[in-house]
Design a protein around this motif. Structure first.
Motif, PDB file in Angstrom:
ATOM      1  N   GLU A  14       0.840  -1.207   0.000  1.00 15.51           N
ATOM      2  CA  GLU A  14       0.000   0.000   0.000  1.00 15.51           C
ATOM      3  C   GLU A  14       0.873   1.254   0.000  1.00 15.51           C
ATOM      4  O   GLU A  14       0.572   2.229  -0.708  1.00 15.51           O
ATOM      5  CB  GLU A  14      -0.936  -0.009   1.203  1.00 15.51           C
ATOM      6  N   ILE A  17       2.339   1.766  -3.498  1.00 14.26           N
ATOM      7  CA  ILE A  17       1.313   2.249  -4.431  1.00 14.26           C
ATOM      8  C   ILE A  17       1.107   3.751  -4.242  1.00 14.26           C
ATOM      9  O   ILE A  17       1.039   4.509  -5.216  1.00 14.26           O
ATOM     10  CB  ILE A  17      -0.010   1.464  -4.260  1.00 14.26           C
ATOM     11  N   ASP A  18       1.047   4.191  -2.994  1.00 17.73           N
ATOM     12  CA  ASP A  18       0.908   5.629  -2.716  1.00 17.73           C
ATOM     13  C   ASP A  18       2.111   6.404  -3.256  1.00 17.73           C
ATOM     14  O   ASP A  18       1.950   7.458  -3.875  1.00 17.73           O
ATOM     15  CB  ASP A  18       0.770   5.877  -1.215  1.00 17.73           C
ATOM     16  N   ALA A  58       3.240  -4.467  -6.184  1.00 14.66           N
ATOM     17  CA  ALA A  58       2.287  -3.351  -6.114  1.00 14.66           C
ATOM     18  C   ALA A  58       1.410  -3.319  -7.361  1.00 14.66           C
ATOM     19  O   ALA A  58       0.189  -3.147  -7.267  1.00 14.66           O
ATOM     20  CB  ALA A  58       3.036  -2.031  -5.955  1.00 14.66           C
ATOM     21  N   LEU A  59       2.012  -3.494  -8.518  1.00 14.15           N
ATOM     22  CA  LEU A  59       1.248  -3.511  -9.761  1.00 14.15           C
ATOM     23  C   LEU A  59       0.264  -4.675  -9.766  1.00 14.15           C
ATOM     24  O   LEU A  59      -0.898  -4.520 -10.148  1.00 14.15           O
ATOM     25  CB  LEU A  59       2.188  -3.604 -10.966  1.00 14.15           C
ATOM     26  N   ASP A  61      -1.083  -6.183  -7.159  1.00 16.00           N
ATOM     27  CA  ASP A  61      -2.150  -5.885  -6.210  1.00 16.00           C
ATOM     28  C   ASP A  61      -3.145  -4.886  -6.812  1.00 16.00           C
ATOM     29  O   ASP A  61      -4.357  -5.048  -6.699  1.00 16.00           O
ATOM     30  CB  ASP A  61      -1.547  -5.340  -4.909  1.00 16.00           C
ATOM     31  N   TRP A  62      -2.631  -3.870  -7.457  1.00 10.73           N
ATOM     32  CA  TRP A  62      -3.455  -2.840  -8.089  1.00 10.73           C
ATOM     33  C   TRP A  62      -4.340  -3.465  -9.159  1.00 10.73           C
ATOM     34  O   TRP A  62      -5.531  -3.167  -9.257  1.00 10.73           O
ATOM     35  CB  TRP A  62      -2.531  -1.769  -8.657  1.00 10.73           C
ATOM     36  N   GLN A  63      -3.772  -4.350  -9.984  1.00 16.09           N
ATOM     37  CA  GLN A  63      -4.535  -5.010 -11.040  1.00 16.09           C
ATOM     38  C   GLN A  63      -5.600  -5.933 -10.453  1.00 16.09           C
ATOM     39  O   GLN A  63      -6.715  -5.995 -10.949  1.00 16.09           O
ATOM     40  CB  GLN A  63      -3.587  -5.807 -11.945  1.00 16.09           C
ATOM     41  N   ARG A  65      -7.201  -5.559  -7.676  1.00 15.48           N
ATOM     42  CA  ARG A  65      -8.297  -4.714  -7.189  1.00 15.48           C
ATOM     43  C   ARG A  65      -9.237  -4.346  -8.334  1.00 15.48           C
ATOM     44  O   ARG A  65     -10.461  -4.389  -8.191  1.00 15.48           O
ATOM     45  CB  ARG A  65      -7.757  -3.439  -6.550  1.00 15.48           C
ATOM     46  N   ALA A  95      -8.917   3.799 -14.716  1.00  8.97           N
ATOM     47  CA  ALA A  95      -7.926   3.593 -13.659  1.00  8.97           C
ATOM     48  C   ALA A  95      -6.531   4.003 -14.137  1.00  8.97           C
ATOM     49  O   ALA A  95      -5.809   4.707 -13.428  1.00  8.97           O
ATOM     50  CB  ALA A  95      -7.929   2.131 -13.207  1.00  8.97           C
ATOM     51  N   ASN A  99      -4.172   7.327 -13.057  1.00 13.08           N
ATOM     52  CA  ASN A  99      -2.867   7.071 -12.472  1.00 13.08           C
ATOM     53  C   ASN A  99      -1.839   6.770 -13.563  1.00 13.08           C
ATOM     54  O   ASN A  99      -1.418   5.629 -13.742  1.00 13.08           O
ATOM     55  CB  ASN A  99      -2.957   5.899 -11.483  1.00 13.08           C
ATOM     56  N   MET A 102       1.173   4.683 -12.714  1.00 13.63           N
ATOM     57  CA  MET A 102       0.984   3.234 -12.671  1.00 13.63           C
ATOM     58  C   MET A 102       1.017   2.673 -14.094  1.00 13.63           C
ATOM     59  O   MET A 102       1.508   1.573 -14.322  1.00 13.63           O
ATOM     60  CB  MET A 102      -0.323   2.886 -11.961  1.00 13.63           C
TER      61      MET A 102
END
Length: 190
Positions: A14, A17-18, A58-59, A61-63, A65, A95, A99, A102
């Motif tokens: 997290e 990602i921030d 991170a990528l 996890d983002w995907q 979501r 998305a 971002n 990202m």
């Protein structure tokens, strides 16, 4: 991993990602991620062998979501697969449009030869394939991998156009929707 280890790992992800959103993936430093997450730097390296490994996690996890939100939207793929596919493509474009840092990370990660990054990309592709399997119910099982490939290629092209400033979000959405409609209309169902 124990529950506390999973929580620490999630906190690191997290935090990165921030940071990606704030400074971009090139400027992310492991010590900054550790400091922001409240996890010791040595502990961060126990979970992630390198900055690239952490960025890939991170990528991923983002995907995941994005995929979960798409599947939770609850469209019935049997009644209208195109509607579900278009909903996913619109969500993905929005998305990535919100971002762009990202987006840049994704473009770098998909071409990486780092083994940890490659493993994350393989997992992301599997998640994506599972989602398209559900969204493309009604199409022949032999066609679904090819349809998924083409739809992902269309999306990647649009994200590239968005990232480079060659297309607006509206242009990307129009082209992606048109292409997806043509591809799915041309593919025989069951």
């Amino acid at each position: 991993m124990t529950s506390s280890q999973l929580i620490r790992r999630a906190t690191l992800i997290e935090s990165v990602i921030d940071l990606i959103g704030e400074v971009g993936h090139e400027a992310v430093q492991m010590r900054d991620v550790a400091q922001r997450s409240g996890v010791a730097l040595a502990t961060a390296y126990r979970y992630f062998r390198s900055k690239e490994h952490l960025l890939a996690a991170a990528l991923e996890d983002w995907q995941q979501r994005l995929t979960r939100r798409t599947l939770a939207a609850g469209r019935s793929p049997q009644s209208d697969p195109l509607a579900g596919v278009l909903e996913y493509l619109r969500r993905a474009l929005r998305a990535f449009g919100r971002n762009p840092k990202m987006s840049a990370l994704m473009m770098q990660m998909v071409t990486s030869t780092d083994p940890d990054v490659s493993a994350a990309i393989v997992r992301m592709n599997a998640t994506n394939a599972e989602m398209f399997d559900r969204l493309l119910q009604g199409f022949s099982a032999e066609d679904v991998p090819n349809l998924s490939f083409v739809l992902n290629a269309i999306l990647t092209s649009a994200i590239t156009g968005l990232l480079t400033g060659n297309m607006s979000l509206d242009e990307c959405q129009d082209r992606v929707e048109w292409a997806a409609g043509v591809i799915l209309a041309q593919s025989p169902t069951r």
